[in-house]
Structure formats: structure tokens, C-alpha cells
Design an enzyme around this catalytic site. Sequence first.
Site, PDB file in Angstrom:
ATOM      1  CB  CYS A 122      -0.924   0.099   1.201  1.00 41.83           C
ATOM      2  SG  CYS A 122      -2.033  -1.288   1.380  1.00 41.83           S
TER       3      CYS A 122
ATOM      4  NE  ARG B 202       4.550   1.667  -0.328  1.00 44.79           N
ATOM      5  CZ  ARG B 202       5.614   1.355   0.377  1.00 44.79           C
ATOM      6  NH1 ARG B 202       6.807   1.564  -0.125  1.00 44.79           N
ATOM      7  NH2 ARG B 202       5.503   0.839   1.569  1.00 44.79           N
TER       8      ARG B 202
ATOM      9  CD1 TRP C  82      -0.577  -6.059  -3.651  1.00 46.46           C
ATOM     10  CD2 TRP C  82      -0.551  -6.818  -1.554  1.00 46.46           C
ATOM     11  NE1 TRP C  82      -0.286  -7.409  -3.688  1.00 46.46           N
ATOM     12  CE2 TRP C  82      -0.270  -7.898  -2.416  1.00 46.46           C
ATOM     13  CE3 TRP C  82      -0.592  -7.060  -0.185  1.00 46.46           C
ATOM     14  CZ2 TRP C  82      -0.030  -9.183  -1.971  1.00 46.46           C
ATOM     15  CZ3 TRP C  82      -0.353  -8.350   0.274  1.00 46.46           C
ATOM     16  CH2 TRP C  82      -0.068  -9.396  -0.617  1.00 46.46           C
TER      17      TRP C  82
ATOM     18  CG  ASN D  61       1.910   0.546   4.086  1.00 42.58           C
ATOM     19  OD1 ASN D  61       1.604  -0.607   3.764  1.00 42.58           O
ATOM     20  ND2 ASN D  61       3.160   0.976   4.108  1.00 42.58           N
ATOM     21  N   GLY D  62      -0.185  -1.342   6.220  1.00 41.32           N
ATOM     22  CA  GLY D  62       0.265  -2.280   7.251  1.00 41.32           C
ATOM     23  C   GLY D  62      -0.875  -3.171   7.697  1.00 41.32           C
TER      24      GLY D  62
ATOM     25  CD  GLU E 160      15.570 -12.492 -10.656  1.00 39.68           C
ATOM     26  OE1 GLU E 160      15.108 -13.098  -9.676  1.00 39.68           O
ATOM     27  OE2 GLU E 160      15.156 -11.377 -11.005  1.00 39.68           O
TER      28      GLU E 160
ATOM     29  CE  LYS F 230      12.093 -10.283 -12.471  1.00 38.70           C
ATOM     30  NZ  LYS F 230      12.832 -10.151 -11.272  1.00 38.70           N
TER      31      LYS F 230
ATOM     32  CD  GLU G 260       8.716 -11.065 -10.249  1.00 37.22           C
ATOM     33  OE1 GLU G 260       8.681 -10.600  -9.117  1.00 37.22           O
ATOM     34  OE2 GLU G 260       9.669 -10.854 -11.039  1.00 37.22           O
TER      35      GLU G 260
ATOM     36  CG  HIS H 286      17.444 -36.515  -9.805  1.00 35.96           C
ATOM     37  ND1 HIS H 286      17.758 -37.840  -9.635  1.00 35.96           N
ATOM     38  CD2 HIS H 286      18.621 -35.863  -9.965  1.00 35.96           C
ATOM     39  CE1 HIS H 286      19.068 -37.987  -9.664  1.00 35.96           C
ATOM     40  NE2 HIS H 286      19.616 -36.800  -9.870  1.00 35.96           N
TER      41      HIS H 286
ATOM     42  CE  LYS I  44      10.812  -2.193  -7.380  1.00 33.23           C
ATOM     43  NZ  LYS I  44      11.113  -3.535  -7.890  1.00 33.23           N
TER      44      LYS I  44
END
Length: 615
Positions: A2, A27, A75, A101-102, A488, A492, A495, A511, A610
Site C-alpha cells: 500500500c 506498492r 494492496w 499501510n500495514g 531468477e 521474471k 511475474e 530426477h 513491489k
Amino acid sequence: MCGIVGYVGDRNAYPILIKGLHRLEYRGYDSAGFALVGKNGELNVYKCKGKVSALENFVEGKDVEGSCGIAHTRWATHGEPNSVNAHPHYSCTENIALIHNGIIENWALLKKALIREGYEFKSETDTEVLVNLIEYVRNTNKCSLLDAVRGALKQVIGAYAIAVVEKGREDEIIVARQSSPLVVGIGEGEYFLASDATPIVEYTDKVVYLQDGEIAVLTKNKPLRVVNFDNAECPIDVKKLEMNISELEKGGYKHFMLKEIHEQPKTIMDCLRGRLSPDSYDVILSGVRDNAYRFLSARRIIIVACGTSWHASLIGEHLIEDLCRIPVEVEYASEFRYRNPVLSPEDVVIAVSQSGETADTLAAMSLAKAAGCFVFGICNVIGSSVARASDAGCYIHVGPEISVASTKAFTGQVTVFAMIALTLANTLTRISRDRFEQLSKALLDLPALVQAELDTLDAPIKELAEKFKDSRDFIYIGRGYEFPVALEGALKLKEVSYIHADGYPAAEMKHGPIALIDKTMPVLAIAIPDALYEKTASNVQEVKARGGVVISVVSNDDEMVSKMSDYAIRVPVTDPCLMPVLVSIPLQLFAYYIADAKGLDVDQPRNLAKSVTVE
Ligand code: G6P
């Protein structure tokens, strides 16, 4: 997560709030809203589901006059993303509005108590509980708004950055912080507030980063007041903001992600600047140099991080173990904090975080500190919580990263790890001066090599992405230094393109994942010239033998793996321990161009944010 922003002064608040929300949209972007106190003291809240642009459409034609306002981009944590759960939240009487926010952890208990007092709730959020608690304290104690906020926060358990406005008070905003970031900008008789400095930078360079447990009273034309929960005055540390507005704009690129990928020659250079001498090849990281004894006497180094920062940390592990022979463990901060790890004061804990605000990473740091470990932070955002909670640290200096998918922060983190490993290896005399200078020089050459890659690879990768945009799954494989790069690269792709992708150590294919191979399952294989090249080549053969489609990332002069592959992406070569930087660039471009070809919202992928300030 947020984002919160606010303004009180003589200007019209609405444009400042909207522009600020756009800057903070990274955010979270489930819903957005703002509250304004108008000239006659009226308090109005406007909010809707969706992004900030939806909010702009929603208020089109409505009266948005007022020079005192607070705004929020969400968010979702408590309650689904809809306009009722969107912030700001009114108190029952609609006299107070609050953004948050939180997370308020004891919301359920507080809500029950307030219901008993006759309070009614419209939303499912913890935030509506807090605003009503503030109103309850204000009415019961007949106290000032500041005292009501203080009184309410004393009863609250959780993490928050809040801003509160009240009907009839067009000259005042009250803000408070506990474990969620909050910056106050000081102008001429006016104040700004935000989750980070990006909405503030064009108005003032004087900022105060609120500390945990602090409440600030922002009153137009009056000096800033900061008190703690017991109403004791707190010292105010005004800092000068070092930020460039052009870094916050897209600069001609279609998306921030593409801009940030292309910025990497410069950001890697910025990261090295002043630390690695192009003349003597010496590396000076003051945070490491001044605490060398802590690192050198370390029983082991534990690196804690999340997401992309965790992948960079895995490369850090390789670098430090390889060059310094110090044992390193890499932990997901979210696991580490809850698994009762064995820690001792001889351990060094490195916390890695782009934003410096990730809740799990901060909690892992607290745990390490409580055990007496030396805690070293690697982060990007200056003055962030990680930076402040560390005993010492090192910024990556790559500038604001706006795209939710991290790119330039990753290469900055790897660059910093390389410098740390070089410094420690040199101090411990674990590498020869020749090897040290060879690697220093290779680091200095990185920006030019990345530039060469971007110049030659951008267009061909765009074409390649067009061919694979409809794939449903992907496997990325690599070994050694390139295994974290495979992780990574796969992250990417997931995402931004919503294509399922897994990263695997190439030899682990047999395996399990090899069972998935058929002509619809593309495998991206990293096979660059290092000690494991032949072995990776065999793993590529195994995929081809089962009809898999292979895209390989190989060196410019590769002959073997490129021939086995359906498509080959050729990259320049440097020392194997720095190859992760050069290999990650095409993988970033590939994920970007696939997402763009699918017409997706690259900079703000669904469900992501983010900065993850909740656990
Ligand atoms: C979120 C972001 C990722 C980031 C991760 C850790 O998930 O979307 O890009 O890697 O958080 O963030 P940090 O700021 O601690 O590096």
C-alpha cells in the site's frame, strides 16, 4: 505494501495526491482513494476499485477542491479489493478519515469491543477498526485529535503507517509510524507525507523519516511537531533528499521495466563508482572495511532475503565461498524468522532488500540482532528501514526501481556481493593480487559488456519472445553460478507474463522435471563457458533426446550447445563468477518482451506489489 500520500498547505491537494499515488502505485494497485478537507471544513472521501487511473475517471466532474488531503493505493490484505474496502475509511460519524499501510493484528478484539459500544462497520478491513477506535477515544476522553491518535495506537498491535484528517480541520494532518515507512516533506508553510520520497521530490528536498513509535503533527504554517506515544517531544532530524525527478519518469520507454533493463550499464557503473578504483583496482566498501574484524572472525555468514534479492543472495553465497572460503548459508527471511535458527554472536547476518522495507527481512534482522549477530544490510532505498536497522551496510545505488519486477536492483546486488567477496578475499589473502586485479578489472568492464548485450540482443529477443508468447510452461536450467540465474529468469517470466516457469539445477532435470519434456515444453538452458559447460551440454542433449525445444544462452563464440539448440542467445564472456550479470540481461528482456507481446501490464503485474511490508 500500500502507498500513502498526503498534503497540507495552500496548494490544491488533489493534483499532488494523484501524482503521488501514481508514483506509489508500485506498492499496490487493487484500489485507490483520497480524502479532502475543503475550505469550509467539509470532509469528503472518494474511492474505487482498481488503479489510480480508475480513481481519476471516477472523480471526473466532481468537486475535488481542498488544500488538505490524504490518499492511498492499496494492496489488499484484509478484505477483497473493492470500493468498500478501499481507503480512506471514515469513522462512523464521518468526522474522521484515515489511510493505513500495514496490518493491525488485534483488529478482531478491538472490533468486538467497538461493536459493544454501538459502532457499526461497513468494510472488512482492520483500518476501519482503527479509525473508529480513534473516534471512540476522542469522544470518550474529549481530547484533541493528536491525543486520540496516541490513545488509540497504544491499544494497537501491528505494523502501520497512518495518516488522519478530521472534518473542520483543513490545516492539519496527523501521521504515525510503527514498522511501515513514512516520510514527511517540509515545504514553505506546507507539508507532504508519503510511503517513500518519490511523491515529494519535486516539491521539497527537506525530509524527515519518521521512526517507529513516532507521531507527527503536520499543521500548515506551523513548525513540525513529533511526539512519541507518551507525548514526549522527539528530536527532528531533517535530511536532504538526494533524488532526481528524471529517474522517476519513463524517459521514452514504453514501460519502466524496459527502461530499468536498459539503465543497467549506468546503474552497475553507479554501484561501482567511488568504490572500485579504475587506477589501482582497489575496492573500498567502508561498511565492510570498518567492520572487517566482524566478517573475518565470522563463524559463518547467513544471508536473509526474499524474492529476487534471495536469488542475488545465492550468487553472493557462491562468490563469498568461492573467493573467501567463508561458509555461507542463504535463507528465505520468511522461513528463517520462524524456524528457531541456531545463531551466535560470531555469525554475520547479511540482509538483502531492494526496498529495504520487506517485513520478513526486517523481522529476520531483529531475530539476528537479538542473538547478538552483526547485521549488515545491502539495500537500494536510502534511509529505508533495512538501512536503519543494520549495524553497517552498503547501498547498491541503482536509483529508484519503479517496475514491480526487479531487474537493475538484481544486477546491483550481485555487483555489491562481488565487491564484498573481493574485499574479504583480499583481506584474508585468500586470492592472489593477480586474481584480485583480474576480477576488479572484470567488474569495471561489466557496464560496457552489458551495453554491448543490450545493443545486440534487444531486437532478436523481441522476435524470439513473439515465438514463445503462447507457451504455457517453461523450464530454466543452469549450474553453479548460473543456477540462481535460472531461478531468477523463471521468476521474471512468471511475474510479468503469467507463464508458469521453474528454475532447476540442470543436473536435477533427470530426477523429475525431465518427465515433463515434450515439444510443448520449452527449456531455456544456460550453458556458458565455465567448468561445468560440458556437463550442461549433456543435460541439453538429454532434453533434445526427448523432443524438447531448447533456447540456450551461450557465449558469443559457442560452437557445441548452440548447435544442439533450437535457438541460441549469444552473450559476451567475462570471468565465470561475474557471468550471472551478463546472463541475466537477456532473460530479463525475454520476460519483458513476452509480457509485452501478450499485451499485459508489465510494470504492475496482477496480485504483486513491489514492496511487501506485510508478512
Ligand atoms: C516483492 C517484489 C520483488 C522483490 C521482493 C523482495 O515480491 O515484487 O521484486 O524481489 O518483494 O523485495 P526487496 O525490496 O526486499 O528486495
